[in-house]
Enzyme design. Structure first.
Site, short mmCIF file in Angstrom:
data_model
loop_
_atom_site.label_atom_id
_atom_site.label_comp_id
_atom_site.label_asym_id
_atom_site.label_seq_id
_atom_site.Cartn_x
_atom_site.Cartn_y
_atom_site.Cartn_z
N TYR A 1 40.24 35.58 43.79
CA TYR A 1 39.52 35.01 42.65
C TYR A 1 40.51 34.24 41.76
CZ TYR A 1 36.38 34.78 38.59
OH TYR A 1 35.60 34.35 37.55
N ARG B 1 23.56 42.25 36.63
CA ARG B 1 22.98 40.92 36.80
C ARG B 1 23.06 40.50 38.26
NH1 ARG B 1 26.31 39.24 39.60
NH2 ARG B 1 28.34 38.32 39.15
N SER C 1 27.81 43.15 38.90
CA SER C 1 28.40 43.25 37.56
C SER C 1 28.33 44.65 36.97
CB SER C 1 27.77 42.24 36.59
OG SER C 1 28.08 40.97 37.01
N SER C 2 28.68 45.63 37.78
CA SER C 2 28.73 47.00 37.25
C SER C 2 29.80 47.10 36.16
CB SER C 2 29.01 47.99 38.37
OG SER C 2 30.16 47.62 39.10
N ASP D 1 28.99 37.10 33.58
CA ASP D 1 28.47 38.46 33.77
C ASP D 1 28.16 39.12 32.44
OD1 ASP D 1 29.10 37.75 36.32
OD2 ASP D 1 30.82 39.10 36.50
N GLY E 1 29.04 43.35 43.44
CA GLY E 1 28.74 42.00 42.99
C GLY E 1 27.54 41.93 42.06
C1 GLA Z 1 32.67 37.16 38.97
C2 GLA Z 1 33.15 36.76 37.57
C3 GLA Z 1 32.23 35.69 36.96
C4 GLA Z 1 32.02 34.53 37.93
C5 GLA Z 1 31.65 35.03 39.33
C6 GLA Z 1 31.59 33.93 40.35
O1 GLA Z 1 31.44 37.82 38.90
O2 GLA Z 1 33.19 37.88 36.71
O3 GLA Z 1 32.76 35.25 35.74
O4 GLA Z 1 33.14 33.69 37.96
O5 GLA Z 1 32.57 36.02 39.80
O6 GLA Z 1 30.57 33.04 40.02
#
Ligand code: GLA
Length: 344
Positions: A205, A19, A114-115, A156, A112
């Site tokens: 994070y 994504r 979402s692999s 994600d 970034g």
């Molecule tokens: C990562 C997390 C998500 C979201 C983003 C920031 O991708 O997996 O849940 O918090 O960071 O928007």
């Protein structure tokens, strides 16, 4: 929700998309709004069911992963690193039989896009997990928490299960509803990697999430429902900035979804740039390389807006452009909004 298990010897193939988030970062885990889209790049798991272990090889790594089924929590150490996601999914899905097979992906790892969510969702489906898009996403979010201890939100995994061709997804992370937003025809989305490894991503994070919880504890209502003026109740200036990012970002997501729905690309692009500024100044998850990349893209004719996408600390920049701009860029890819995960 359940695990259908399947017959021993049965071959299954499951695909899940990555994504890109158009706008709304670091808002999902406090019940805010996000606007990602599933993309036409993703991860495919081919599995022959049988046995009491899940054995996978990956085109991206010479070392195989080998995990026993039947453990309620994943083992403390699993090598190679992507095996931790496998172990998390196996623990959550708890399939009656294992399997062996392959993982292949055209998503850059750790960029970034979402692999990890794509791997989790594709594997969960291949192992026989059944349920609604939301149930599968929630199971995979739990798997990620178990696997690597990152307290990620739902964005994600829910984008990976709920994707819709030609549409972004407005997700309300309080009600967990997904509203498809048609992407205007004369627009393209491009993703440009910064090349930076997201070294701080895990610890920073979790720190950002804890700071928001601390700010929220000093407010009369959930962050989602307070105004910027009410932030005076938060005494610490740093916590106030963190919360201000989330409050203003939620408003930008709603406005951007409305602008896209109305075909107003200039407004959608402007909101993306404001989002980047807020992520950089108030939430402090940008880097000099990401800032430079955004500035460079904004200087290109036909770019409506650009911003870092995902957790930050490196990774990619996303830009909304007139058609044709992406083809002329030396780096990056044009991405198209794609359907969600499925067995194929
Ligand atoms: C990562 C997390 C998500 C979201 C983003 C920031 O991708 O997996 O849940 O918090 O960071 O928007």
């Amino acid at each position: 929700m359940g695990s259908s298990g399947g017959r021993v010897g049965e071959r299954v193939r499951a695909h899940a998309p990555g994504r890109v988030n158009l706008i709304g970062d670091h808002t999902d885990y406090s019940g805010g709004l996000v606007l990602p889209m599933a993309i036409d790049r993703g991860t495919t798991v081919d599995l022959e069911r049988g046995g009491e272990r899940v054995r996978l090889t990956s085109s991206a790594d010479p070392s195989p992963v080998d995990v026993a089924i039947g453990a309620a929590t994943p083992p403390a150490t699993v090598e190679p690193h992507w095996g931790r996601y496998v172990a998390g999914v196996v623990a959550v899905v708890d399939p009656p039989v294992g399997g062996s097979g392959t993982v292949s992906s055209d998503l850059p790892i750790g960029a970034g896009l979402s692999s990890s969510a794509a791997l989790e969702v594709a594997l969960a489906l291949a192992l026989g997990l059944t349920g609604s898009s939301l149930e599968v996403a929630q199971a995979c979010q739990r798997a990620e928490h178990l696997a690597v201890g990152v307290p990620c939100g739902i964005m994600d995994q829910l984008a990976a299960t709920s994707g819709r061709s030609g549409h972004a997804l407005l997700i309300d992370c309080t009600t967990l509803t997904v509203t498809p937003v048609p992407l205007p025809e004369p627009a393209e989305v491009i993703v440009v990697p910064s090349g930076e490894v997201r070294a701080l991503a895990t610890s920073a994070y979790a720190e950002r999430r804890a700071q928001l919880e601390e700010a929220a504890a000093q407010l009369p209502r959930p962050l989602r429902d307070v105004s910027v003026d009410e932030l005076e109740a938060v005494k610490d200036a740093l916590l106030r900035r963190r919360a201000r990012h989330v409050i203003t970002e939620n408003a930008r997501v709603a406005a951007c979804a409305a602008a896209l729905g109305a075909g107003d690309l200039a407004t959608a692009g402007r909101l993306m740039v404001e989002s980047h500024t807020s992520l950089a100044a108030d939430f402090e998850v940008s880097t000099p390389a990401l800032d430079r990349l955004v500035d460079d893209l904004l200087a290109v004719p036909g770019v409506y807006g650009a911003r870092l996408t995902g957790a930050g600390f490196g990774g990619c920049v996303v830009a909304l452009t007139r058609p044709g701009v992406g083809r002329r860029q030396a780096r990056g890819w044009i991405v198209r909004a794609a359907p969600g995960a499925s067995l194929v």
